[in-house]
Design an enzyme around this catalytic site. Sequence first.
Site, PDB file in Angstrom:
ATOM      1  N   LYS A   1       2.377   4.251   2.550  1.00 51.95           N
ATOM      2  CA  LYS A   1       2.385   5.419   1.208  1.00 51.95           C
ATOM      3  C   LYS A   1       3.860   4.916  -0.086  1.00 51.95           C
ATOM      4  O   LYS A   1       5.370   5.015   0.841  1.00 51.95           O
ATOM      5  CB  LYS A   1       2.392   6.438   1.571  1.00 51.95           C
ATOM      6  CG  LYS A   1       2.269   7.728  -0.107  1.00 51.95           C
ATOM      7  CD  LYS A   1       2.081   8.984   0.523  1.00 51.95           C
ATOM      8  CE  LYS A   1       2.841  10.062  -0.307  1.00 51.95           C
ATOM      9  NZ  LYS A   1       1.759  11.662  -0.307  1.00 51.95           N
TER      10      LYS A   1
ATOM     11  N   SER B   1      -0.396  17.508   0.626  1.00 56.83           N
ATOM     12  CA  SER B   1      -1.027  16.227   0.163  1.00 56.83           C
ATOM     13  C   SER B   1      -1.940  14.909   0.481  1.00 56.83           C
ATOM     14  O   SER B   1      -1.731  14.306   0.808  1.00 56.83           O
ATOM     15  CB  SER B   1       0.177  15.164  -0.562  1.00 56.83           C
ATOM     16  OG  SER B   1       0.925  16.244  -1.425  1.00 56.83           O
TER      17      SER B   1
ATOM     18  N   SER C   1      -0.914  14.117  -2.746  1.00 57.45           N
ATOM     19  CA  SER C   1      -0.746  13.073  -3.542  1.00 57.45           C
ATOM     20  C   SER C   1      -1.199  11.733  -2.686  1.00 57.45           C
ATOM     21  O   SER C   1      -1.022  10.594  -3.338  1.00 57.45           O
ATOM     22  CB  SER C   1       0.983  13.390  -3.337  1.00 57.45           C
ATOM     23  OG  SER C   1       1.602  13.628  -2.039  1.00 57.45           O
TER      24      SER C   1
END
Length: 518
Positions: free
Chosen positions: A102, A207, A183
């Site tokens: 990520k 997220s 996210s």
Amino acid sequence: MNDATALADQVRAGEVDAATAVDEAIARCEEVNPTINAIVEQTYDTARHSAAQFDTARHSAAQFDTARHSAAQFDTARQRAAALSASGDNSGLLAGVPIALKDLHCPAEGEPAYQGNRRLAELDYRYSETGAVARRWAEAGAVSIGHSHSPELGGGQCPAAAETALYGPTRNPWNTDHTVLGSSGGAAAAVAAGIVRIAHASDGGGSIRIPASANGLVGLKPSRGRISGAPSGEGWGGGTTDGAVALTVRDAALALDVLAGPEPGDPYVPAHPAPAAGYVAEVGQDPGQLRIGVSSTLPFADTELLCTQAAEAAAGILDGLGHRVEAGLPEPMASNDYMYDYIRVIRTSATATLRSYEGVLGRPWAEDDVEPVAWINYQRGAKISAPDYMDSRERLHHFTRRMVSWWNTEPGSGDGFDLLLTPTLGVVPPPVGYLVEGDERTLTKRLAKVTPYLPQFNVTGQPAISVPLGTPDGMSPEGLPIGVQLVAAPGREDVLLRVAAQMEQAAPWSHRRPAVAV
């Protein structure tokens, strides 16, 4: 497509080289990424180099004992991975499996650290060290091919979106007119579309679970302290954690075996130790008859009907599996008042994070350096006093004590509940732009509609998992997946994985494929 566990088995058995697996993942990324925009920074050269090194080590048997871990030695992938984990040897758990890291607070030395911010991208800012999470992925044999999309510096216009001014929106592989949410939206899109079979993710207010639900995946948020954030300190007052999004429950368990474990100086210790044989060994084990409370709505939230129906359908599945399923909700969840204090903690943390990059910029941040809502939150965070911040922390600790008293500490013990079942989201994944286009007040209200069931468990530090419903009713009319959430007592990921695996077997989902997939 087979899951990450199956691919690791193939690499261990010598049926597939890591270099081949990585080249195939890169080819898949080149095919579909222009459509969905999941991987925003490619690290192909580094990935190919790492895969070649892995293959050399495996073929020479200098670092990997093929005979000891051969596929013929064990009856199932679960037993093989459990043996590796129990031996303390993680070198083959994700042997040669391509992943994505990520693009947010996951340092890997020398790789881009732009985190969705155009100023950091202009400076070509890069990580100077490797954190525990990236190191553990690599030690397990996983090979990152790039960085997945997430909001600017974890907040941007919306912390639950993967739409930035720098990179544009990530689109949902099931219906590209709709958002992947976030996210960890880029991570989820990459797995759902088949670029990689598992991907790094993180969760500070849902997220991992949010995009897992929106993309038809398994998303496990581990307990506080289960996965070390080293070398960083606590994020969002201890509310954040790393993890993964995965195709299957066994892959989610495998990722936890890879990432779990302390590092020197960690501020938290999990409330319950990890199983001696590892988490993969829990998949397929009988959880016994559990008492499961169900809440398909909340008093303060306007949950969309399809999300409510998904939770009710999941309750029916669990009832059919022999569990005691009844209406139930921890009393503190009837109110959203805790969010005032958690937002105060988040804003203070976000401001501190931005200030930590002023040395990189060579000056203080200016309004045009970040997205509009991020600038508003930066200014508000700067005005929060230390006593007010500590006051909020104390109230959140009190909230946590009231919340966790609802759960049994040991499954089936006492008069409490063993699990809570809720919808994962309050809405079906909305169109692209819904969470990032508009004024700050409008976007705040929209975010609240998406996530009424999630941040509570970042505050309490409890483990929670989102799983696809797996029935024909588990898709919206727009062809979008709908997930449900299970929450366990602190430290009891083992219980979550056992029950999630039961649901996966009773109502399989891994055969479903989105419109954009390879």
